[in-house]
Write a protein that holds these residues in place. Structure first.
Motif: not given
Length: 362
Positions: A142, A146, A151, A200
């Motif tokens: 995850q 990201d 992110k 993600n």
């Protein structure tokens, strides 16, 4: 594309490989001191840049046993290799992403019969990093998603820190490096993220990078160089070509696993074949969701693609001979020694050799 496309003179491939250093080829031929030994002629192929280290070893070994043969391999990327093969420019292709259904159909037009697609080796894709003072880095799928989806943009982000208790993470921007060319490595890497962390990484399994973030670099060597030359960088590459960089330990189940040939090979044991393929196609759907912490899930299965029939006996014999060497014991050991890959299991190798043995002239 008609069925006579392979009768062309392979001029595009010859032009493409003209600039490639053939040091390994020359050394192998000099060692043999016998241009009459074994097969002879020139064989042109190309494709996955992740195969480059293995291809160098394979070419040297094959040419040592076949003093009159020269094998050229242009590391143009998986996409370029498949396109070159389907257009008749390459007699064989290396690819880290198996043929699509559309490509399977086009290969049949090119070859005049179903193409052969056999695994050449399985190798871990390392998530590589350059972070001063950080010798060990653990990341979940995850968090990896990201990072490459822009992110998570700071190295000391709480989501990274929570997985790396006691590690002094810098307050620095993350430079995420991706392939700028069409790449089977990218396809395998994003396929892993799509299967394990779809929220993600919502962009799917793709060969061409879908978003404008981070730094693009051409080929496996380009990604490795970009990460190596730029502190605070992270990227993804065939593990064998990034030995001087840090390798992320990826979360699998309750544990974290570093890339290794042995851990990568575990995935094949729990994976299944792609459905609806010709009998000569050995494409494998990898089980990225395994919770077996002895398995490293970020892997590529590297394939070789060839025709069952060629317009002339010399080309057929060269392709058959070269692929037989690659998939055989000596070739698999050469790849393991020089590219850090996991040799095929005896069952997979035997199946591949049976398909290769059927290569002939029309």
């Amino acid at each position: 594309m008609n069925r006579t496309s392979l009768r062309r003179t392979l001029v595009p491939a010859v032009a493409a490989v003209a600039a490639i250093s053939l040091t390994a080829c020359g050394a192998a031929n000099e060692d043999s001191n016998d241009s009459d030994k074994g097969l002879s002629g020139t064989l042109n192929g190309g494709g996955a840049s992740s195969q480059e280290a293995a291809q160098t070893a394979w070419r040297a070994g094959f040419q040592k046993d076949n003093g009159g043969a020269t094998v050229n391999y242009d590391p143009v990327g998986s996409t370029g290799g498949r396109e070159g093969f389907l257009d008749g420019g390459f007699a064989f292709a290396g690819t880290d992403s198996y043929l699509s259904d559309e490509e399977v159909a086009k290969a049949k037009e090119t070859c005049g019969t179903d193409a052969i697609e056999v695994p050449a080796y399985v190798s871990p894709i390392a998530v590589i990093y350059n972070l001063e003072g950080v010798d060990s880095l653990k990341l979940s799928p995850q968090v990896i998603g990201d990072i490459f989806n822009a992110k998570i943009t700071k190295w000391n982000d709480p989501k990274i820190a929570e997985l790396n208790d006691g590690v002094d993470l810098p307050d620095a921007d993350i430079n995420a490096v991706h392939r700028s060319d069409g790449s089977g490595t990218t396809k395998n890497f994003t396929n892993y993220l799509t299967n394990v962390a779809p929220e993600n990484w919502p962009h799917g399994a793709i060969e061409d990078w879908p978003i404008k973030n981070g730094e693009g670099a051409n080929g496996t060597s380009g990604v490795v160089a970009a990460v190596k030359d730029n502190p605070n960088s992270i990227g993804y590459a065939d593990a064998s070509q990034a030995t001087e960089l840090g390798h992320v330990e990826v979360q699998v189940g309750e544990g974290f696993v570093a890339p290794s040939a042995e851990a990568a090979a575990k995935i094949l044991e729990v994976s299944t074949r792609v459905e609806g393929r010709p009998a000569t196609d050995m494409a494998i759907d990898l089980d990225y969701k395994t919770s077996d912490s002895s398995a490293y899930p970020v892997v590529l299965t590297s394939y070789l693609v060839a025709c069952q029939q060629y317009p002339d006996a010399k080309t057929a014999d060269l392709v058959k001979g070269y692929l037989t060497y690659v998939v055989g014991t000596a070739g698999q050991q050469a790849a393991a020694d020089n590219a850090g890959s996991a040799p095929l299991s005896a069952a997979l190798a035997d199946e591949a050799l049976k398909h290769i043995a059927d290569i002939s002239a029309k």
